[in-house]
Design a protein around this motif. Structure first.
Motif, mmCIF file in Angstrom:
data_model
loop_
_atom_site.group_PDB
_atom_site.id
_atom_site.type_symbol
_atom_site.label_atom_id
_atom_site.label_comp_id
_atom_site.label_asym_id
_atom_site.label_seq_id
_atom_site.Cartn_x
_atom_site.Cartn_y
_atom_site.Cartn_z
ATOM 1 N N GLU A 1 0.820 -1.213 0.000
ATOM 2 C CA GLU A 1 0.000 0.000 0.000
ATOM 3 C C GLU A 1 0.856 1.266 0.000
ATOM 4 O O GLU A 1 0.462 2.288 -0.573
ATOM 5 C CB GLU A 1 -0.944 0.020 1.209
ATOM 6 N N ASN B 1 0.405 6.840 -6.605
ATOM 7 C CA ASN B 1 -0.753 7.731 -6.680
ATOM 8 C C ASN B 1 -0.308 9.198 -6.638
ATOM 9 O O ASN B 1 -0.735 10.013 -7.455
ATOM 10 C CB ASN B 1 -1.717 7.414 -5.536
ATOM 11 N N LEU C 1 1.863 1.811 -3.586
ATOM 12 C CA LEU C 1 0.705 2.277 -4.355
ATOM 13 C C LEU C 1 0.393 3.738 -4.056
ATOM 14 O O LEU C 1 0.065 4.508 -4.962
ATOM 15 C CB LEU C 1 -0.514 1.393 -4.071
ATOM 16 N N GLU C 2 0.502 4.136 -2.809
ATOM 17 C CA GLU C 2 0.250 5.533 -2.460
ATOM 18 C C GLU C 2 1.323 6.441 -3.077
ATOM 19 O O GLU C 2 1.003 7.532 -3.564
ATOM 20 C CB GLU C 2 0.192 5.730 -0.950
ATOM 21 N N ASP D 1 -8.267 0.713 -6.325
ATOM 22 C CA ASP D 1 -8.366 1.093 -4.916
ATOM 23 C C ASP D 1 -7.715 2.439 -4.627
ATOM 24 O O ASP D 1 -7.993 3.064 -3.609
ATOM 25 C CB ASP D 1 -7.741 0.016 -4.025
ATOM 26 N N PHE D 2 -6.821 2.876 -5.518
ATOM 27 C CA PHE D 2 -6.140 4.162 -5.377
ATOM 28 C C PHE D 2 -6.551 5.140 -6.482
ATOM 29 O O PHE D 2 -5.849 6.103 -6.765
ATOM 30 C CB PHE D 2 -4.622 3.952 -5.363
#
Length: 163
Positions: free
Chosen positions: A38, A45, A41-42, A77-78
């Protein structure tokens, strides 16, 4: 347009995530396929948003429908699934750089781009590579390097709106 050529293994998942997950669960079955990190992924993003970039997937995950679906779900999800504009072509026995060059040769413009990958088989595209350490995946430092390498979206100042 800014493009991020995106690998998955070692970029959006990491050894650090596996260690955290194993320490929490002691369940090795959760590791196949490798779970997404995560934090990575952030960071992706933020990089996409700050540079107004689109994503082209270079990962071998693009060849397997189940893995491709997992990738799209993780990006969704992002709020990044709609930023995917394509996939590099599969060229038998070619380097990742050759596949990226294949994608670039098929579009009608020369985009600004970076490559996020944990390998360096980029041929003439090495200057565009942000090499990711697969032990930790896409870090804040990698993200900041990407932000510096890509041109910023142009924002008009108030005087441009005046008549």
């Amino acid at each position: 347009m800014n493009i991020i050529f995106l690998d998955v293994d070692g970029v959006l998942n990491s050894e650090a995530k596996l260690i955290r997950l194993y320490n929490e669960t002691h369940d090795m079955s959760l590791f196949n396929p490798m779970p997404f990190d995560e934090i990575c992924l952030e960071n992706l993003n933020i990089l996409v948003r700050e540079t107004n970039s689109k994503i082209v997937v270079t990962s071998t995950w693009r060849h397997t429908p189940e893995l491709k679906e997992r990738l799209i779900k993780a990006l969704e999800d992002f709020n990044l699934d709609k930023e995917i504009i394509g996939y590099t072509p599969h060229i038998q026995d070619a380097t990742r750089g050759a596949e990226i060059n294949g994608f670039l040769s098929k579009i009608n413009y020369k985009p600004h781009f970076i490559i996020l990958d944990d390998n360096d088989d980029m041929e003439n595209l090495l200057p565009y590579l942000i090499k990711i350490d697969s032990r930790v995946g896409l870090t804040t430092q990698n993200m900041e390097e990407g932000i510096l390498k890509l041109p910023k979206p142009r924002i008009k100042n108030n005087s441009e709106f005046e008549r």
